[in-house]
Scaffold this active site. Sequence first.
Site, PDB file in Angstrom:
ATOM      1  N   CYS A 272       0.813  -1.218   0.000  1.00 59.28           N
ATOM      2  CA  CYS A 272       0.000   0.000   0.000  1.00 59.28           C
ATOM      3  C   CYS A 272       0.845   1.266   0.000  1.00 59.28           C
ATOM      4  O   CYS A 272       0.666   2.162  -0.841  1.00 59.28           O
ATOM      5  CB  CYS A 272      -0.994  -0.006   1.166  1.00 59.28           C
ATOM      6  SG  CYS A 272      -0.263   0.104   2.817  1.00 59.28           S
ATOM      7  N   HIS A 320      -2.803   1.387   6.724  1.00 57.18           N
ATOM      8  CA  HIS A 320      -3.165   1.257   5.310  1.00 57.18           C
ATOM      9  C   HIS A 320      -3.379   2.641   4.714  1.00 57.18           C
ATOM     10  O   HIS A 320      -3.901   3.551   5.369  1.00 57.18           O
ATOM     11  CB  HIS A 320      -4.438   0.417   5.146  1.00 57.18           C
ATOM     12  CG  HIS A 320      -4.677  -0.003   3.718  1.00 57.18           C
ATOM     13  ND1 HIS A 320      -3.959  -1.007   3.115  1.00 57.18           N
ATOM     14  CD2 HIS A 320      -5.526   0.472   2.779  1.00 57.18           C
ATOM     15  CE1 HIS A 320      -4.378  -1.147   1.862  1.00 57.18           C
ATOM     16  NE2 HIS A 320      -5.318  -0.258   1.637  1.00 57.18           N
ATOM     17  N   HIS A 332      -5.783   1.682  -4.472  1.00 61.63           N
ATOM     18  CA  HIS A 332      -4.915   1.184  -3.402  1.00 61.63           C
ATOM     19  C   HIS A 332      -4.440  -0.221  -3.723  1.00 61.63           C
ATOM     20  O   HIS A 332      -4.988  -0.914  -4.579  1.00 61.63           O
ATOM     21  CB  HIS A 332      -5.662   1.192  -2.053  1.00 61.63           C
ATOM     22  CG  HIS A 332      -6.613   0.048  -1.882  1.00 61.63           C
ATOM     23  ND1 HIS A 332      -6.750  -0.651  -0.701  1.00 61.63           N
ATOM     24  CD2 HIS A 332      -7.477  -0.536  -2.758  1.00 61.63           C
ATOM     25  CE1 HIS A 332      -7.654  -1.602  -0.843  1.00 61.63           C
ATOM     26  NE2 HIS A 332      -8.114  -1.557  -2.068  1.00 61.63           N
TER      27      HIS A 332
END
Length: 357
Positions: A272, A320, A332
């Site tokens: 990420c 994240h 993402h």
Amino acid sequence: MGKRRKPSPPSRARMAVLTTAVAGGAVLAAGTAHAEPAPNLASVKEQVDKLNEEAEQSIERYNGFQAKQTKLQSDANQLQEKVARGQEAMNEVRTRLGAVAADQYRTNGIDPSVQLMLDSDPAGYLEKAAVQNQVSDSQTAMLKQAQNEQRKLDQDRAEATRTLAELDSVGKQLLEEKKQVQGKLAQAQTMLNKLSAEDRAKINAQESAAKQAAAAKQATEADRASRGAQRPDLNVPAPPASGRAATVIAFAQAQLGKPYGWSKTGPDSFDCSGLTGAAYRAANVKLSRISQDQWNDGPHVDRADLQPGDLVFFYDDIHHVGIYIGDGKMIHAPRTGKNIEVLPISVMPYKGAVRPA
């Protein structure tokens, strides 16, 4: 009394039937004894999701240790070069002191003050020579230089020793975190492997349905906003991306469909924060390596003021991050086994947003 007749032995056909029945019963009994209960689909999904989330937390910690290791290695290399230069300077001063001693030895023998100058402790020499008034100005200057060089050399050596020790510690932490990641991912995969293909398909379908439901919810909020209802806490519609943000989003869009790769920063796979960092590098902006540090790479932005290109963060520990593209959506890199995708930001626990400086 008549003779009792012996019972006739069972026929071969009857024996075959009996044998088959007994064997079948034994197999059935054995199968019943060792059969494992079918795993509960909801429970497996919950546990797998939890393991994947824990793995992502470990991945970000691993990335942090890796970045720290790289910096410490660079620092250690520079310090070792500095120590080598300091040793050369110290050797040069001692050579000069030795030349003075040799010259005096060839004439009248080594003066006591010069003998003191060759002492391994320059600071001690200066103290003794001052008491005895046995040192010239030039000798004083030479010894002071030796004293300074020795002090710097000792400091650099001590710092290099500390840095190398820290580098060793971080290396061990890196290996331990890697084991944690691999263990959690393997455990999740083992649980999935126990499911039938049909159940695995159901889990994938549930994830897809959750994404669609989140997208539908945001579409409803956008529709209410357009009819004059209270504006939701999303910037819908978002202004078109331009300049640096357009470059960031174009890069991220070009990665769609590529696999998630833990601790990867491209070009073939990304995690990420690896994706967000690479996208901003394409726009000549350097971000920190991990999501928790990227949280501090620019001013924070209210959810109602989101613009394309902003970084959006999730979970309380900020493990994240994605790139906002407008209309309540982001690009993402999700997790191991998934590909880079577009996803509504409402699918995960939203933490906040940053507009990198």
